[in-house]
Design a protein around this motif. Structure first.
Motif, PDB file in Angstrom:
ATOM      1  N   ASN A  94       9.355  -7.847  11.170  1.00  0.00           N
ATOM      2  CA  ASN A  94       8.381  -6.860  11.652  1.00  0.00           C
ATOM      3  C   ASN A  94       6.962  -7.143  11.159  1.00  0.00           C
ATOM      4  OD1 ASN A  94      10.541  -5.526  12.781  1.00  0.00           O
ATOM      5  ND2 ASN A  94      10.741  -4.102  11.060  1.00  0.00           N
ATOM      6  N   ILE A  95       6.619  -8.423  11.046  1.00  0.00           N
ATOM      7  CA  ILE A  95       5.273  -8.738  10.573  1.00  0.00           C
ATOM      8  C   ILE A  95       4.419  -9.135  11.778  1.00  0.00           C
ATOM      9  CG2 ILE A  95       3.914 -10.332   9.178  1.00  0.00           C
ATOM     10  CD1 ILE A  95       6.310 -10.203   7.196  1.00  0.00           C
TER      11      ILE A  95
ATOM     12  N   MET B  61       2.826 -15.700   6.857  1.00  0.00           N
ATOM     13  CA  MET B  61       4.133 -16.075   6.291  1.00  0.00           C
ATOM     14  C   MET B  61       5.289 -15.609   7.171  1.00  0.00           C
ATOM     15  SD  MET B  61       3.330 -14.906   2.385  1.00  0.00           S
ATOM     16  CE  MET B  61       1.646 -15.051   1.776  1.00  0.00           C
ATOM     17  N   ARG B  62       4.976 -15.070   8.352  1.00  0.00           N
ATOM     18  CA  ARG B  62       6.031 -14.387   9.120  1.00  0.00           C
ATOM     19  C   ARG B  62       7.147 -15.317   9.557  1.00  0.00           C
ATOM     20  NH1 ARG B  62       1.604 -14.850  12.510  1.00  0.00           N
ATOM     21  NH2 ARG B  62       1.984 -15.617  14.632  1.00  0.00           N
TER      22      ARG B  62
ATOM     23  N   ASN C   9       0.815  -1.218   0.000  1.00  0.00           N
ATOM     24  CA  ASN C   9       0.000   0.000   0.000  1.00  0.00           C
ATOM     25  C   ASN C   9       0.842   1.259   0.000  1.00  0.00           C
ATOM     26  OD1 ASN C   9      -0.877  -2.175   2.091  1.00  0.00           O
ATOM     27  ND2 ASN C   9      -2.751  -1.403   1.125  1.00  0.00           N
ATOM     28  N   ASN C  10       1.956   1.204   0.722  1.00  0.00           N
ATOM     29  CA  ASN C  10       2.759   2.404   0.944  1.00  0.00           C
ATOM     30  C   ASN C  10       4.149   1.914   1.339  1.00  0.00           C
ATOM     31  OD1 ASN C  10       3.542   5.038   1.471  1.00  0.00           O
ATOM     32  ND2 ASN C  10       2.719   5.014   3.561  1.00  0.00           N
ATOM     33  N   ASP C  11       4.923   1.504   0.358  1.00  0.00           N
ATOM     34  CA  ASP C  11       6.169   0.787   0.625  1.00  0.00           C
ATOM     35  C   ASP C  11       7.340   1.408  -0.124  1.00  0.00           C
ATOM     36  OD1 ASP C  11       3.980  -1.023   1.265  1.00  0.00           O
ATOM     37  OD2 ASP C  11       5.487  -2.600   1.449  1.00  0.00           O
TER      38      ASP C  11
ATOM     39  N   HIS D 164       5.908  -1.137   8.940  1.00  0.00           N
ATOM     40  CA  HIS D 164       7.322  -1.530   8.980  1.00  0.00           C
ATOM     41  C   HIS D 164       7.555  -2.980   8.626  1.00  0.00           C
ATOM     42  CE1 HIS D 164       7.309   2.072  11.765  1.00  0.00           C
ATOM     43  NE2 HIS D 164       7.940   2.455  10.683  1.00  0.00           N
ATOM     44  N   ALA D 165       6.508  -3.659   8.151  1.00  0.00           N
ATOM     45  CA  ALA D 165       6.686  -5.036   7.668  1.00  0.00           C
ATOM     46  C   ALA D 165       7.756  -5.027   6.576  1.00  0.00           C
ATOM     47  CB  ALA D 165       5.369  -5.567   7.113  1.00  0.00           C
TER      48      ALA D 165
END
Lengths: 260, 412
Positions: free
Chosen positions: B380-381, B398-399, B323-325, B353-354
């Motif tokens: 950071n997921i 998937m973390r 979305n905003n990476d 921060h993922a």
């Protein structure tokens, strides 16, 4: 008296233009003649086999096909299609040469079906890991260099002009090249490449010339020896075909996707 | 009797065709052995928790040209056997097409593969083929797509028109595999929203080169390749959802893709606007690759990649982590005879921060072999807080799926 000698001088200059030429003008005139003789073939196609050899004698090969289309008032359009090594089979590179302006280049990656733009400032980088730089295999355009005639010299029994070529395009890896140009064919017999420090870097030897369409000479074998690292690359050019009826549409980003 | 004769004739024709084909055809392809090493145990109890999972794949390619090169038959089947995930043990027809080429047009009929796009971090505008998500969870691997594709190169640009008669659903991992959503996707319950698999889709793309810039504009109308993932309550609404059901919708999507070269800089951009899945939304990826040539003692190239990813979709649309990476990367190309390459990447979500860290490396061995390393690390997921709501972060499941994959490829 003064007037007389002046007239004499002018007449002499008109009769023997060579006398009035500087070495720079003579060098340019020779290369312009080479360019003139090679113009007008319209299109061509050949098969190429490149054999890379390192200082230990280990060998690897690349096979590709090269298609060329002459463009009036600009550099040629060229397409290279790889057949080996197996992992790059079907990879194709399209180049529009532009003399002193940067070339346009695209690469097609068949496994991804993707066409990527390539930055063409990388003139001095190695072509597919070989001793040929991109600038060595890209199409030769008269405007890409300044020239200076050095001397006449025989090389392997062939009379040659020896001319210095100074790249005027940006990002060249060379300060100069010394070229032995065959007087009969107006084609190179040998080129020495001098690196940015002015030291001899590589020697390129042309042999196995054939004439096509009663006019155009093409070397069947190019041998590049790097004198600094001991590596060498042999480039064989075979099966020259002319009058292929190529058009601009065969040399587009989209045409890359259907070549094999 | 008639059936027997017919069968005999068919069989003979097939044999003759095959024999002729085998003689004249251009045969190539690849086979590979991959082994994935997982550094952490998985999240869900039903997932296999081994460390190393080998897998084998084969993809032969047959091509045959005839009619002085005006016609081409292409056949590219694909198959994989996977020791971890039974869904990943799968086969597909990647390509099976007839291409007819003329001076002013060409037509492809059959199963094909088409790529649109320019950016590195996300394939936003690429919509013709469905993602084979179990083959690669980034979605870059694609399933073969039945199509009729007419190409018209003109002085006004290149026009490419598509009729896509059949829709193929996205592949998802099985419940004991890795790279699951939370809760996992129940692919067998996938739904098409009011149409069949034979719902046709249409697309058109215009592309043209303007000096240093390549521009493509496209429109797609038909079945969106990305499904919405809707929670299903298998044990009733008083229990947490038992899975996510993929639901496909009819969409309109208009896109633009651009790439341009300015000296050492390659600029790249992709943008879409889509309607049909909640409110109309827009998404874009914009960035560059800057390459420094001839470093580290002469012939190596180092490329610096930077891209910004924006996606304005609502929670009613298919989920995306982008979305905003910010995506950044470093590519090292050795320019040696073995074509050695490294690529380090990092994608960070500016809100959560993922982070997905990536490392790829490849090197040719001899003339026919290649060795490839691929790994991804998730950081950071966040875990699911409310078991009744779908997780805010699509990567939650998937973390713990950090992996290193070693692949040995034999090209033939």
């Amino acid at each position: 008296m003064k007037l007389k000698s002046l007239i004499c001088g002018v007449l002499l200059m008109a009769a023997f233009p060579a006398l009035a030429q500087t070495d720079e003008e003579k060098g340019y005139a020779i290369q312009a003649e080479a360019n003139r003789r090679d113009n007008g073939y319209i299109d061509s196609m050949h098969d190429a086999v490149m054999t890379l050899k390192n200082a230990q004698g280990e060998v690897s090969t690349r096979e590709f096909v090269v298609k060329t289309l002459e463009v009036a008032d600009d550099g040629d359009k060229e397409m290279g299609i790889f057949h080996s090594p197996a992992d790059v089979k079907g990879t194709a590179v399209l180049t529009f040469s532009h003399g002193t302006k940067p070339d346009d280049q695209w690469i097609y990656l068949p496994s991804l079906k993707r066409v990527k733009r390539v930055a063409t400032v990388n003139k001095s980088g190695p072509f597919v890991g070989s001793e040929f730089a991109f600038e060595d295999i890209s199409s030769w355009e008269l405007d890409k260099y300044r020239y200076r005639y050095l001397r006449d010299e025989e090389i392997d029994g062939n009379d040659c002009f020896v001319v210095e070529n100074y790249p005027v395009y940006e990002y060249s890896g060379y300060t100069k090249q010394i070229e032995w140009l065959d007087k009969k064919m107006y084609q190179p017999r040998k080129i020495e490449f001098y690196d940015r420090k002015g030291a001899l870097l590589k020697t390129l030897t042309f042999s196995d010339y054939n004439q096509y369409l009663d006019r155009y000479w093409r070397a069947g074998k190019l041998q590049m020896d790097n004198v600094q690292n001991g590596k060498s690359t042999e480039l064989l050019r075979k099966n020259y075909r002319f009058k292929n009826n190529f058009s601009d549409r065969d040399f587009t980003e989209n045409a890359l996707k259907n070549v094999r | 009797m008639i059936a027997k004769v017919a069968r005999y004739i068919l069989f003979s024709l097939w044999t003759v065709a095959l024999a002729t084909f085998a003689q004249a055809a251009d045969f190539s392809g690849k086979a590979a052995v991959d082994t994935r090493f997982f550094t952490e145990p998985p999240i869900f109890a039903q997932q296999k928790d081994g460390v190393a999972y080998p897998s084998v794949m084969i993809q032969p390619e047959f091509r045959h040209d005839w009619g002085s090169g005006n016609n081409r038959l292409t056949v590219i089947p694909f198959a994989r056997y996977d020791s971890l995930d039974k869904h990943r043990t799968h086969w597909d027809v990647r390509e099976f097409s007839w291409l007819h080429m003329q001076k002013n047009w060409d037509l492809l009929v059959g199963v094909g593969k088409v790529f649109w796009g320019t950016t590195e971090s996300r394939q936003l505008v690429d919509i013709i083929n469905q993602s084979d998500l179990i083959e690669k969870f980034s979605g870059e691997e694609k399933l073969g797509q039945p199509m009729m594709n007419l190409n018209l190169p003109t002085d006004y640009g290149h026009f490419s028109l598509f009729y896509l008669p059949y829709f193929r659903e996205r592949t998802f991992p099985s419940s004991n595999g890795r790279f699951l959503f939370d809760p996992p996707v129940r692919n067998s319950e996938g739904k098409l929203d009011g149409f069949s698999h034979w719902q046709p889709s249409f697309a058109g793309r215009w592309s043209k080169t303007f000096g240093d810039w390549d521009v493509g504009v496209a429109h797609f109308w038909g079945v969106g390749r990305e499904p919405r993932l809707v929670p299903s309550f298998g044990q009733g609404f008083t229990h947490p959802p038992t899975g996510l059901v993929p639901i496909y919708d009819l969409i309109h999507q208009t896109s633009i893709d651009v790439q341009g070269v300015l000296g050492n800089w390659i600029w790249k951009a992709e943008a879409i606007t889509r309607s049909g899945q909640g409110d109309r939304f827009a998404a874009a990826v914009v960035g560059f690759e800057y390459t420094k040539y001839g470093v580290f003692g002469g012939s190596k190239d180092v490329g610096f990649l930077l891209e910004y990813l924006y996606d304005g979709r609502s929670s009613f649309a298919p989920p995306t982590p982008f979305n905003n990476d910010i995506f950044s990367g470093i590519r090292v190309v050795f320019n040696d005879p073995q074509n050695t390459e490294f690529l380090f990447t990092n994608t960070v979500d500016l809100n959560t921060h993922a982070t997905i860290l990536g490392f790829n490396a490849s090197r040719r061995l001899g003339e026919k072999w290649k060795i490839e390393l691929e790994s991804r690390f998730f950081a950071n997921i966040s875990a699911t807080k409310n078991p009744f709501a779908p997780p805010k972060e699509i990567l939650t499941g998937m973390r713990n799926d950090d992996y290193i994959q070693l692949r040995v490829v034999r090209h033939f």
